[in-house]
Write a protein that holds these residues in place. Structure first.
Motif, PDB file in Angstrom:
ATOM      1  N   ALA A 137      24.838  -7.707 -20.415  1.00 33.75           N
ATOM      2  CA  ALA A 137      25.000  -7.985 -21.841  1.00 33.75           C
ATOM      3  C   ALA A 137      23.783  -8.703 -22.422  1.00 33.75           C
ATOM      4  CB  ALA A 137      26.269  -8.826 -22.066  1.00 33.75           C
ATOM      5  N   GLN A 138      23.130  -9.491 -21.584  1.00 31.92           N
ATOM      6  CA  GLN A 138      21.932 -10.209 -22.039  1.00 31.92           C
ATOM      7  C   GLN A 138      20.699  -9.307 -22.044  1.00 31.92           C
ATOM      8  OE1 GLN A 138      21.718 -13.800 -22.823  1.00 31.92           O
ATOM      9  NE2 GLN A 138      23.898 -13.309 -23.077  1.00 31.92           N
ATOM     10  N   GLY A 139      20.875  -8.069 -21.567  1.00 31.80           N
ATOM     11  CA  GLY A 139      19.779  -7.109 -21.595  1.00 31.80           C
ATOM     12  C   GLY A 139      18.736  -7.283 -20.507  1.00 31.80           C
ATOM     13  N   VAL A 140      19.095  -7.955 -19.436  1.00 32.20           N
ATOM     14  CA  VAL A 140      18.116  -8.108 -18.347  1.00 32.20           C
ATOM     15  C   VAL A 140      18.509  -7.324 -17.093  1.00 32.20           C
ATOM     16  CG1 VAL A 140      17.177 -10.322 -19.139  1.00 32.20           C
ATOM     17  CG2 VAL A 140      19.196 -10.296 -17.637  1.00 32.20           C
ATOM     18  N   TYR A 141      19.632  -6.605 -17.149  1.00 38.47           N
ATOM     19  CA  TYR A 141      20.082  -5.822 -16.004  1.00 38.47           C
ATOM     20  C   TYR A 141      20.732  -4.543 -16.496  1.00 38.47           C
ATOM     21  CZ  TYR A 141      22.877  -4.306 -12.004  1.00 38.47           C
ATOM     22  OH  TYR A 141      23.434  -3.551 -11.003  1.00 38.47           O
ATOM     23  N   PRO A 142      20.533  -3.395 -15.905  1.00 37.28           N
ATOM     24  CA  PRO A 142      19.688  -3.150 -14.722  1.00 37.28           C
ATOM     25  C   PRO A 142      18.195  -3.038 -15.051  1.00 37.28           C
ATOM     26  CG  PRO A 142      20.791  -1.130 -15.376  1.00 37.28           C
ATOM     27  CD  PRO A 142      21.263  -2.201 -16.313  1.00 37.28           C
ATOM     28  N   GLU A 143      17.892  -2.888 -16.352  1.00 42.25           N
ATOM     29  CA  GLU A 143      16.485  -2.962 -16.753  1.00 42.25           C
ATOM     30  C   GLU A 143      16.260  -4.367 -17.283  1.00 42.25           C
ATOM     31  OE1 GLU A 143      14.606  -0.195 -16.276  1.00 42.25           O
ATOM     32  OE2 GLU A 143      16.451   0.728 -15.498  1.00 42.25           O
ATOM     33  N   GLY A 144      15.023  -4.829 -17.314  1.00 40.10           N
ATOM     34  CA  GLY A 144      14.747  -6.126 -17.927  1.00 40.10           C
ATOM     35  C   GLY A 144      14.445  -7.217 -16.930  1.00 40.10           C
ATOM     36  N   GLY A 145      14.291  -6.846 -15.660  1.00 40.57           N
ATOM     37  CA  GLY A 145      13.844  -7.853 -14.703  1.00 40.57           C
ATOM     38  C   GLY A 145      14.775  -8.078 -13.538  1.00 40.57           C
ATOM     39  N   VAL A 146      16.093  -7.974 -13.774  1.00 40.12           N
ATOM     40  CA  VAL A 146      17.042  -8.208 -12.676  1.00 40.12           C
ATOM     41  C   VAL A 146      17.292  -6.900 -11.928  1.00 40.12           C
ATOM     42  CG1 VAL A 146      19.394  -8.874 -12.076  1.00 40.12           C
ATOM     43  CG2 VAL A 146      18.151 -10.144 -13.845  1.00 40.12           C
ATOM     44  N   GLY A 191      12.388  -9.014  -3.630  1.00 41.35           N
ATOM     45  CA  GLY A 191      11.914  -9.541  -4.917  1.00 41.35           C
ATOM     46  C   GLY A 191      12.034 -11.047  -4.935  1.00 41.35           C
ATOM     47  N   LYS A 192      11.963 -11.597  -6.139  1.00 45.07           N
ATOM     48  CA  LYS A 192      12.152 -13.045  -6.308  1.00 45.07           C
ATOM     49  C   LYS A 192      13.625 -13.295  -6.609  1.00 45.07           C
ATOM     50  CE  LYS A 192       7.797 -14.202  -5.965  1.00 45.07           C
ATOM     51  NZ  LYS A 192       7.351 -14.889  -4.742  1.00 45.07           N
ATOM     52  N   THR A 193      14.217 -14.217  -5.884  1.00 41.87           N
ATOM     53  CA  THR A 193      15.663 -14.377  -5.972  1.00 41.87           C
ATOM     54  C   THR A 193      16.078 -15.739  -6.519  1.00 41.87           C
ATOM     55  OG1 THR A 193      15.922 -12.882  -4.109  1.00 41.87           O
ATOM     56  CG2 THR A 193      17.802 -14.264  -4.651  1.00 41.87           C
ATOM     57  N   TYR A 194      16.973 -15.719  -7.495  1.00 42.09           N
ATOM     58  CA  TYR A 194      17.657 -16.942  -7.928  1.00 42.09           C
ATOM     59  C   TYR A 194      18.874 -17.109  -7.031  1.00 42.09           C
ATOM     60  CZ  TYR A 194      14.841 -16.967 -12.188  1.00 42.09           C
ATOM     61  OH  TYR A 194      13.800 -17.022 -13.065  1.00 42.09           O
ATOM     62  N   LYS A 195      18.944 -18.253  -6.342  1.00 45.50           N
ATOM     63  CA  LYS A 195      19.986 -18.445  -5.328  1.00 45.50           C
ATOM     64  C   LYS A 195      20.955 -19.545  -5.767  1.00 45.50           C
ATOM     65  CE  LYS A 195      18.345 -18.057  -0.991  1.00 45.50           C
ATOM     66  NZ  LYS A 195      18.431 -16.621  -0.675  1.00 45.50           N
ATOM     67  N   TYR A 196      22.225 -19.267  -5.668  1.00 43.79           N
ATOM     68  CA  TYR A 196      23.246 -20.262  -5.998  1.00 43.79           C
ATOM     69  C   TYR A 196      24.209 -20.406  -4.827  1.00 43.79           C
ATOM     70  CZ  TYR A 196      21.056 -19.738 -10.396  1.00 43.79           C
ATOM     71  OH  TYR A 196      20.084 -19.710 -11.354  1.00 43.79           O
ATOM     72  N   ILE A 242      15.279 -14.801 -17.781  1.00 41.79           N
ATOM     73  CA  ILE A 242      16.329 -14.536 -16.788  1.00 41.79           C
ATOM     74  C   ILE A 242      17.026 -15.844 -16.403  1.00 41.79           C
ATOM     75  CG2 ILE A 242      16.786 -13.710 -14.448  1.00 41.79           C
ATOM     76  CD1 ILE A 242      14.472 -11.707 -14.844  1.00 41.79           C
ATOM     77  N   ALA A 243      16.207 -16.898 -16.183  1.00 39.46           N
ATOM     78  CA  ALA A 243      16.789 -18.179 -15.806  1.00 39.46           C
ATOM     79  C   ALA A 243      17.833 -18.630 -16.817  1.00 39.46           C
ATOM     80  CB  ALA A 243      15.693 -19.240 -15.669  1.00 39.46           C
ATOM     81  N   SER A 244      17.484 -18.507 -18.103  1.00 38.06           N
ATOM     82  CA  SER A 244      18.434 -19.004 -19.107  1.00 38.06           C
ATOM     83  C   SER A 244      19.587 -18.028 -19.317  1.00 38.06           C
ATOM     84  CB  SER A 244      17.727 -19.304 -20.433  1.00 38.06           C
ATOM     85  OG  SER A 244      17.147 -18.132 -20.944  1.00 38.06           O
ATOM     86  N   ALA A 245      19.426 -16.795 -18.837  1.00 39.17           N
ATOM     87  CA  ALA A 245      20.572 -15.880 -18.859  1.00 39.17           C
ATOM     88  C   ALA A 245      21.570 -16.226 -17.756  1.00 39.17           C
ATOM     89  CB  ALA A 245      20.102 -14.433 -18.709  1.00 39.17           C
ATOM     90  N   ILE A 246      21.061 -16.770 -16.646  1.00 41.36           N
ATOM     91  CA  ILE A 246      21.965 -17.115 -15.534  1.00 41.36           C
ATOM     92  C   ILE A 246      22.557 -18.506 -15.723  1.00 41.36           C
ATOM     93  CG2 ILE A 246      22.185 -17.302 -13.038  1.00 41.36           C
ATOM     94  CD1 ILE A 246      19.546 -15.747 -12.769  1.00 41.36           C
ATOM     95  N   ASN A 298      23.425 -14.390  -5.412  1.00 41.07           N
ATOM     96  CA  ASN A 298      21.990 -14.169  -5.525  1.00 41.07           C
ATOM     97  C   ASN A 298      21.671 -13.177  -6.627  1.00 41.07           C
ATOM     98  OD1 ASN A 298      20.402 -15.259  -2.812  1.00 41.07           O
ATOM     99  ND2 ASN A 298      22.601 -14.957  -2.532  1.00 41.07           N
ATOM    100  N   VAL A 299      20.675 -13.508  -7.411  1.00 35.55           N
ATOM    101  CA  VAL A 299      20.190 -12.606  -8.450  1.00 35.55           C
ATOM    102  C   VAL A 299      18.740 -12.255  -8.094  1.00 35.55           C
ATOM    103  CG1 VAL A 299      19.699 -12.336 -10.912  1.00 35.55           C
ATOM    104  CG2 VAL A 299      21.699 -13.685 -10.175  1.00 35.55           C
ATOM    105  N   VAL A 300      18.546 -10.989  -7.711  1.00 33.34           N
ATOM    106  CA  VAL A 300      17.216 -10.547  -7.287  1.00 33.34           C
ATOM    107  C   VAL A 300      16.470  -9.992  -8.502  1.00 33.34           C
ATOM    108  CG1 VAL A 300      15.916  -9.129  -5.655  1.00 33.34           C
ATOM    109  CG2 VAL A 300      18.232  -9.876  -5.084  1.00 33.34           C
ATOM    110  N   THR A 301      15.233 -10.463  -8.660  1.00 29.04           N
ATOM    111  CA  THR A 301      14.470 -10.070  -9.848  1.00 29.04           C
ATOM    112  C   THR A 301      13.079  -9.557  -9.456  1.00 29.04           C
ATOM    113  OG1 THR A 301      13.395 -12.214 -10.137  1.00 29.04           O
ATOM    114  CG2 THR A 301      15.577 -11.962 -11.117  1.00 29.04           C
TER     115      THR A 301
END
Lengths: 503, 503
Positions: free
Chosen positions: A402-411, A375-380, A438-442, A428-431
Motif C-alpha cells: 500500500a505504501q508503494g514500496v513492494y513488490p516494486e519500489g525497493g522491497v 539484499g539489505k535486510t531490515y530485521k525485527y 522504506i524505513a519509515s514505511a516499516i 525480515n524485510v529484504v530490500t
C-alpha cells in the motif's frame, strides 16, 4: 515527529543524549596515566601517552561486528580480577567518567559499544572458571568466559550450557547474562532468569555486590541479581556468574516438515507435543519465502518428494536420554502426521545420520546468511502469539504494498522465521538497499502491530542504543518510569553505559 | 546479644519494630466509614461501626494456620478488582496506614499476618482466570486464585501448574509468587523466576504497574516484575499473574529405595540421572530417624524384605510422555542399582498401581504430620550442597549433645529430609517441648553452619517476620543495604507489610 526521527537514525545521537553526557567528562592523558599507575599490571590500550596506540587498534572495541554502531573511545582497560574492575569503576564514579562494559561485542543493538568517548572496560581477561559441582551441575565462571569454551569445559563432565547462540564462539557469559540472551535451547531449558543462580556485580560506585550463590533455592529477600539480567551493563558490571547447567542429552534427532499452509502449524505443534513432550527441544518455523531464499543461495533442497505449494516449514528437534525411545516416539509422530485426515503435512524428512542432522539445522540457521546475499535486510525480533505469525508477516507485506514500496519500489521480499515454540518471530524485510522511505514505511508500523498484540518489540536482542526510542511500544509509562527510578538509584551519576536501555 | 534475643522470641516485637510503625497511624472508625463509602460494594470485616464484627471474626486473618503469629488488626477488606486494590492502597498511602497483603495465609514465617493493627487486604475475592492460551500454555489469573483450583482448571486442557505444594488447597497464586514458593516440582519445572512471565502489581502509592506480559521472551529493559517474586508483599501487592504452564505428563512412576548409608546417595543420584534424565521429577531424601517416626505414627512399613540397618531412603519420581518407555528406563535403573558392585541400595520398591504410587508419596509427605505427633519440633528449611546433608544433621546432633540437651535434656531426635536434587534440607529437632535453652542451643549455630557453606537460611519458606533478624547469615552487608534501598524506593512511607523481610 521526534519519535520517527529517532527511529530513522538509530545509530546517531538523538537530542536527549547530550544531556546524558553533560555532567560527565572525557578521559584525559592525565587520567590514563593515573589509571596505569594504580593498576600497573592491567592491560590498557589507549591513544594517549604513554601507550600511544593508534586509533585503528581501538577499532574492534569502538565498533560492533556488524559495523553498524561506532564510538570514539580513546581508551580500553582489560582488568583481570573483580578487584581491578572495582578500582577502575570507583575511580570513574569519583571522576564522573562514563563507562561502557564490553563482553564479546556480539550484540545486535549497539549496547556494547561507546556512543562517544566512554572508557571501555573489556571483560575478556576475566576468563577463569571458579568452580563446578558435578552433583548439582552448578558452574561458577567469570564474566569474560566465552560461551563455547564453557560448553567445551562441561562436555567431558556430561553437562551442557543452558543456552546456545550462533555467536557462541565469541560471546561471553557476562554479556549473555547482561543481555538476557535467549537462543536455541530456551524452549527446553528456560530463560536465564531461571538458570542463573547468582551474580557478582561491580556497582557504579565500585562496590562489589556479591550474590554469587551456588544454591538452587534461596528465599531470603529480594532477588536483586535479576535486575542485572538484561540490564545491558547500565546498572553495574557483571563479573561473575553462577549458573545451573543441565545434564547433556544422550540422543539428538531432528525432523524437517513441509506444511501445506500456516493453519496446519498449531495442530502440528499440538501433535508434536503430545508425542514428544519432555524430549522436544526445538520447534522452529520458516515460511516458503525464507525456504526459497536459503535454497537459492546454496542450500541443497532437502526433500526428495515434490513439496507442491507447501507454504511453510517446521524443524523440530528432540533431545533425550535414550536413543531407541526417542526414535520410537518420532517414528510414531511422523506416522500420525503422514496419515492425518486433515493433511497436516506435505512431507517430512527424519535425519538418519549426524550429517543429515547437521544439514537440517544448516537449513534453518543458514537463513540469516542467505538474506545477506539477497539484499539489505531490515530485521525485527519480536514476540507475539505464535498463532499470529502469518497475520503479522502478511500485514506488513500488504502495508508495504500500500505504501508503494513492494513488490516494486525497493522491497524484494517480506518473510518470517523463528522460534514458534517460544512465540518469537524474526520478521525480515529484504530490500535493494536501505532507504529512509522504506524505513519509515516499516517503522513504527511494525511496533504498533506488536503493541496491539501486547507483544515484545525485542524478544531476545535487547534495547541497546538502537531501540531506546521505541521502548514505549512494549513498556507502559509506569514501567518506564520505574525503570528510570531503578537506573537512578543504582547510578545517580549516570556513568554506567549512558544512552543505553533507558534514557 | 540483641540478635539472640530476637531469635528466641521470633513472634514478639523486637526493638526495631516500634520505629517501623512510628510514622504510621492506626485505622479509626472514621477511616473505616470512609473506606466503606468510597468502596460501597467491597466486603469489609471490621470491629468498628457500622460493621461491628466481633474480634473472633477477624481471628483467621490475624493468626496464621500454625497459630504461631498473632496480629491485632481491626479491619479486613476483600477487594474484587485491581482498581479497588489500587483505591484502598492509595488511600492508605495518603493517610500513612500500614497494610498487610494476605493470600491463603498458609505461610510458615509470619509474612502474611499483621504485627500490630495493620489493615489486612485479603486477595481471596480476586479469583478470576483472565485467559489461557492452549498453544503456548500461558495462563493469566488473578492473585486470589487458589493453586488447586488453577490445577483443576488446567487438567482437562492437558496442562499442569509448574508448582505443587502441600498447601495447594488453600494457598493462592499471588501468595505463591510473593513468597517465591518452591515445592515438589521445582527439580523438573524450575523456579517461579523462570515460569512467571508477567505480573500486575499495585505499588505502595496505589499506582498499577502493568507488566502482565503473555509472551515467553521479552528483552525490553529491566525485568522489574522479578523484584516482586519473593518480596512477600513489602514492595507492592501482586494482583495478577501470567505464568507458563507445562503440558501434563502422561505417565507417573515412583520408587522407594532403602540405602545402606549416606555415602551411597551421590552415586545413586548419578545413576538415577543417567537412566532417567529428562523424566526425573523428584529425588527426595529422608534419613532413618524420619523413617522410623513416620512408621511409628501409622504408616505401613513399605518394604517386604528386611532393610537391616539401612540409614537413609530415597523417593524418586518420573513424569514422562510414554508409559512403556518410562517403565523400561526405571526397570533398567533398578537392575543397575540392585546389581551394583558398590552395594548402592539395600532394596527398593517400584509402585505397581496408583494406590502404591500414592502410598509411597504418603510416606515422604507424612513426615511433617508424624513429627507433630512425636513432640514439638524446631524446623529449619535450608539450602546447602546436597552432599553435606548428613554432615550438617550430625553436626547439629553432636552440638546438642555437647550442650547437654540430647539425648536427655529435652531433645528427642535430630533428623533430616528434603529435596536432595535441589540441595534443600528440612532439618528438624524434635523436643519434649519448646524451651529457650534448646532454642539457643540450636540458633544461631544452625545459621552459622549454613553461612559456612554459603547456603541459604531459607530455601523456600521466606523471611516473613520470623527471620528478619538472621538474614545476615545468608545475605551480606552490601546485599542487605541494597534490599533496604529498593524497599525505600518503592515504599518510602513504609506502609507495605512493615516488619517483614527487611527492617
Amino acid at each position: 515527529m521526534l519519535r520517527s526521527l529517532r527511529i530513522i537514525s538509530p545509530s546517531g545521537f538523538n537530542r536527549t543524549r547530550p544531556r546524558l553526557f553533560s555532567s560527565l567528562r572525557s578521559l584525559t592523558e592525565q587520567d590514563v596515566s593515573h589509571l596505569a599507575s594504580i593498576l600497573p599490571s592491567t592491560p590498557i590500550i589507549s591513544t594517549f601517552s604513554p601507550f600511544n596506540n593508534s586509533k585503528d587498534e581501538l577499532d574492534s572495541f569502538n565498533t560492533d561486528w556488524m559495523k553498524k554502531y561506532h564510538g570514539n573511545s580513546t581508551t580500553v582497560v582489560k582488568p583481570r580480577s573483580t578487584e581491578e574492575v572495582s578500582q577502575i569503576v570507583h575511580w570513574c564514579w569519583e571522576n564522573r567518567v562514563a563507562i561502557v562494559p564490553q563482553g564479546g561485542n556480539t550484540g545486535l543493538v549497539g549496547g556494547g559499544v561507546p556512543l562517544k568517548d566512554e572508557l571501555v572496560i573489556n571483560l575478556g581477561n576475566m576468563n577463569k572458571i571458579r568452580s563446578f559441582d558435578p552433583v548439582s551441575g552448578i558452574l561458577v565462571a567469570e564474566s569474560g568466559c566465552v560461551l563455547e569454551s564453557l560448553s567445551e569445559y562441561l562436555a567431558p563432565k556430561g553437562h551442557i550450557m543452558p543456552l546456545d547462540l550462533g555467536a557462541k564462539g565469541s560471546c561471553q557469559i557476562g554479556g549473555n547474562v547482561s543481555t538476557n540472551a535467549g537462543g536455541l535451547r530456551l524452549l527446553r531449558y528456560g530463560s536465564l532468569h531461571g538458570s542463573v543462580l547468582g551474580l557478582e556485580v561491580v556497582l557504579p560506585d565500585g562496590t562489589i555486590l556479591d550474590q554469587l550463590s551456588t544454591v538452587r533455592k534461596d528465599n531470603t529477600g529480594y532477588d536483586l541479581k535479576q535486575l542485572f539480567i538484561g540490564a545491558e551493563g547500565t546498572l553495574g558490571i557483571v563479573t561473575g556468574v553462577s549458573i545451573l547447567t543441565p545434564a547433556a542429552p544422550k540422543a539428538l534427532n531432528n525432523v524437517l516438515l513441509a506444511v501445506p499452509n500456516f493453519s496446519k502449524i498449531i495442530p502440528i505443534f499440538r501433535t508434536v507435543r503430545a508425542h514428544t513432550s519432555e524430549i522436544l527441544s526445538a520447534f522452529e518455523f520458516f515460511d516458503r519465502t525464507a525456504y526459497e531464499i536459503v535454497c537459492r543461495h546454496g542450500h541443497r533442497r532437502p526433500f526428495q518428494e515434490d513439496i507442491g505449494d507447501a507454504q511453510c516449514f517446521i524443524l523440530l528437534e528432540t533431545s533425550g536420554g535414550r536413543k531407541e525411545h526417542d526414535e520410537e516416539k518420532l517414528n510414531d509422530l511422523l506416522g500420525t502426521l503422514m496419515n492425518s485426515e486433515e493433511n497436516l503435512i506435505t512431507t517430512g524428512v527424519l535425519a538418519q545420520s549426524p550429517f543429515q542432522f547437521a544439514s537440517i539445522w544448516a537449513m534453518r540457521e543458514g537463513i540469516t546468511e542467505a538474506l545477506t546475499k539477497e539484499g539489505k535486510t531490515y530485521k525485527y525480533d519480536i514476540s507475539i502469539p505464535s498463532g499470529s505469525f502469518k497475520d503479522v508477516i502478511d500485514e506488513i507485506r500488504e502495508h508495504l504494498r500500500a505504501q508503494g514500496v513492494y513488490p516494486e519500489g525497493g522491497v524484494k521480499a517480506v518473510l518470517g522465521y523463528g522460534h514458534f515454540g517460544d512465540g518469537n518471530l524474526h520478521l525480515n524485510v529484504v530490500t535493494d538497499g536501505y532507504s529512509p522511505k522504506i524505513a519509515s514505511a516499516i517503522e513504527p508500523r511494525i511496533y504498533e502491530i506488536v503493541s496491539r498484540y501486547r507483544g515484545s518489540i525485542s524478544a531476545e536482542h535487547g534495547i541497546g542504543s538502537h531501540k531506546t526510542g521505541v521502548l514505549h511500544y512494549s513498556k507502559g509509562e509506569v514501567s518506564r518510569a520505574w525503570m528510570k527510578k531503578i537506573k537512578d538509584l543504582f547510578d545517580e551519576r549516570g556513568i554506567m553505559n549512558p544512552g543505553k536501555v533507558i534514557i
